[in-house]
Motif scaffolding. Structure first.
Motif, PDB file in Angstrom:
ATOM      1  N   THR A  30     -27.513  29.106 -63.527  1.00  0.00           N
ATOM      2  CA  THR A  30     -26.520  28.836 -62.496  1.00  0.00           C
ATOM      3  C   THR A  30     -25.575  27.786 -63.062  1.00  0.00           C
ATOM      4  OG1 THR A  30     -28.107  29.274 -60.738  1.00  0.00           O
ATOM      5  CG2 THR A  30     -26.122  28.061 -60.140  1.00  0.00           C
ATOM      6  N   ALA A  31     -24.294  28.087 -63.030  1.00  0.00           N
ATOM      7  CA  ALA A  31     -23.285  27.169 -63.573  1.00  0.00           C
ATOM      8  C   ALA A  31     -22.130  27.087 -62.595  1.00  0.00           C
ATOM      9  CB  ALA A  31     -22.797  27.657 -64.930  1.00  0.00           C
ATOM     10  N   PHE A  32     -21.323  26.058 -62.763  1.00  0.00           N
ATOM     11  CA  PHE A  32     -20.138  25.887 -61.924  1.00  0.00           C
ATOM     12  C   PHE A  32     -18.923  25.756 -62.826  1.00  0.00           C
ATOM     13  CE2 PHE A  32     -23.627  24.698 -59.257  1.00  0.00           C
ATOM     14  CZ  PHE A  32     -23.273  25.198 -58.019  1.00  0.00           C
ATOM     15  N   VAL A  33     -17.897  26.544 -62.538  1.00  0.00           N
ATOM     16  CA  VAL A  33     -16.667  26.482 -63.320  1.00  0.00           C
ATOM     17  C   VAL A  33     -15.489  26.250 -62.389  1.00  0.00           C
ATOM     18  CG1 VAL A  33     -17.519  27.966 -65.170  1.00  0.00           C
ATOM     19  CG2 VAL A  33     -16.261  28.978 -63.282  1.00  0.00           C
ATOM     20  N   GLU A  34     -14.469  25.620 -62.923  1.00  0.00           N
ATOM     21  CA  GLU A  34     -13.233  25.440 -62.179  1.00  0.00           C
ATOM     22  C   GLU A  34     -12.635  26.819 -61.935  1.00  0.00           C
ATOM     23  OE1 GLU A  34     -13.882  23.937 -65.176  1.00  0.00           O
ATOM     24  OE2 GLU A  34     -14.604  22.108 -64.226  1.00  0.00           O
ATOM     25  N   GLU A  35     -11.877  26.908 -60.887  1.00  0.00           N
ATOM     26  CA  GLU A  35     -11.292  28.185 -60.495  1.00  0.00           C
ATOM     27  C   GLU A  35     -10.160  28.562 -61.444  1.00  0.00           C
ATOM     28  OE1 GLU A  35      -9.467  30.207 -56.459  1.00  0.00           O
ATOM     29  OE2 GLU A  35     -10.396  28.236 -56.367  1.00  0.00           O
ATOM     30  N   SER A  36     -10.565  29.053 -62.623  1.00  0.00           N
ATOM     31  CA  SER A  36      -9.572  29.511 -63.596  1.00  0.00           C
ATOM     32  C   SER A  36     -10.210  30.505 -64.549  1.00  0.00           C
ATOM     33  CB  SER A  36      -8.990  28.337 -64.390  1.00  0.00           C
ATOM     34  OG  SER A  36      -9.900  27.874 -65.352  1.00  0.00           O
ATOM     35  N   GLN A  37      -9.411  31.419 -65.027  1.00  0.00           N
ATOM     36  CA  GLN A  37      -9.885  32.402 -65.993  1.00  0.00           C
ATOM     37  C   GLN A  37     -10.300  31.726 -67.299  1.00  0.00           C
ATOM     38  OE1 GLN A  37     -10.684  35.042 -64.243  1.00  0.00           O
ATOM     39  NE2 GLN A  37      -9.700  36.458 -65.651  1.00  0.00           N
ATOM     40  N   GLN A  38      -9.587  30.678 -67.694  1.00  0.00           N
ATOM     41  CA  GLN A  38      -9.882  29.983 -68.940  1.00  0.00           C
ATOM     42  C   GLN A  38     -11.268  29.332 -68.892  1.00  0.00           C
ATOM     43  OE1 GLN A  38      -7.037  27.049 -70.182  1.00  0.00           O
ATOM     44  NE2 GLN A  38      -8.304  26.348 -71.864  1.00  0.00           N
ATOM     45  N   ALA A  39     -11.598  28.678 -67.776  1.00  0.00           N
ATOM     46  CA  ALA A  39     -12.899  28.015 -67.649  1.00  0.00           C
ATOM     47  C   ALA A  39     -14.028  29.036 -67.704  1.00  0.00           C
ATOM     48  CB  ALA A  39     -12.960  27.211 -66.360  1.00  0.00           C
TER      49      ALA A  39
END
Length: 107
Positions: free
Chosen positions: A46-55
């Motif tokens: 489980t991971a969390f990424v910023e709302e962006s395609q790059q992240a």
């Protein structure tokens, strides 16, 4: 600041010990939890990424570059309807005590 999206990664391992792969994955900043599973896939992250395609692309690249990762599937939670943490408390045994804790005199 952008919203952080929960991502759920299914990881299939080959050519390397699952424990070693899981240990490497646990070092990534975006990773919140790593679970070793019975069967395939062998690992769930489980991971969390910023709302962006790059992240998201960076997360996939980083996880995919770990030795032993043979296949990777990523699912992003669009909406979480419920989250009930009382079903499992990580780091505690069934009595509610922390591992290695002295249980004597506790009633």
């Amino acid at each position: 600041m952008r919203h952080r999206l929960p991502c759920f990664l299914s990881i299939w391992v080959s050519g390397r010990d699952v424990d070693d792969v899981a240990s490497d994955l646990a070092t990534f900043n975006r990773v919140a939890s790593v679970q070793i599973l019975v069967g395939s896939p062998e690992i769930h992250v489980t991971a969390f990424v910023e709302e962006s395609q790059q992240a998201l692309a960076e997360l996939q690249r980083d996880v995919g570059s770990v030795a032993g990762v043979n296949r990777l599937e990523v699912n992003i939670a669009f909406e979480i309807r419920t989250y009930r943490s009382e079903f499992a408390t990580l780091g505690m045994d069934m009595s509610g005590a922390m591992p290695g804790m002295d249980h004597s005199g506790m009633d």
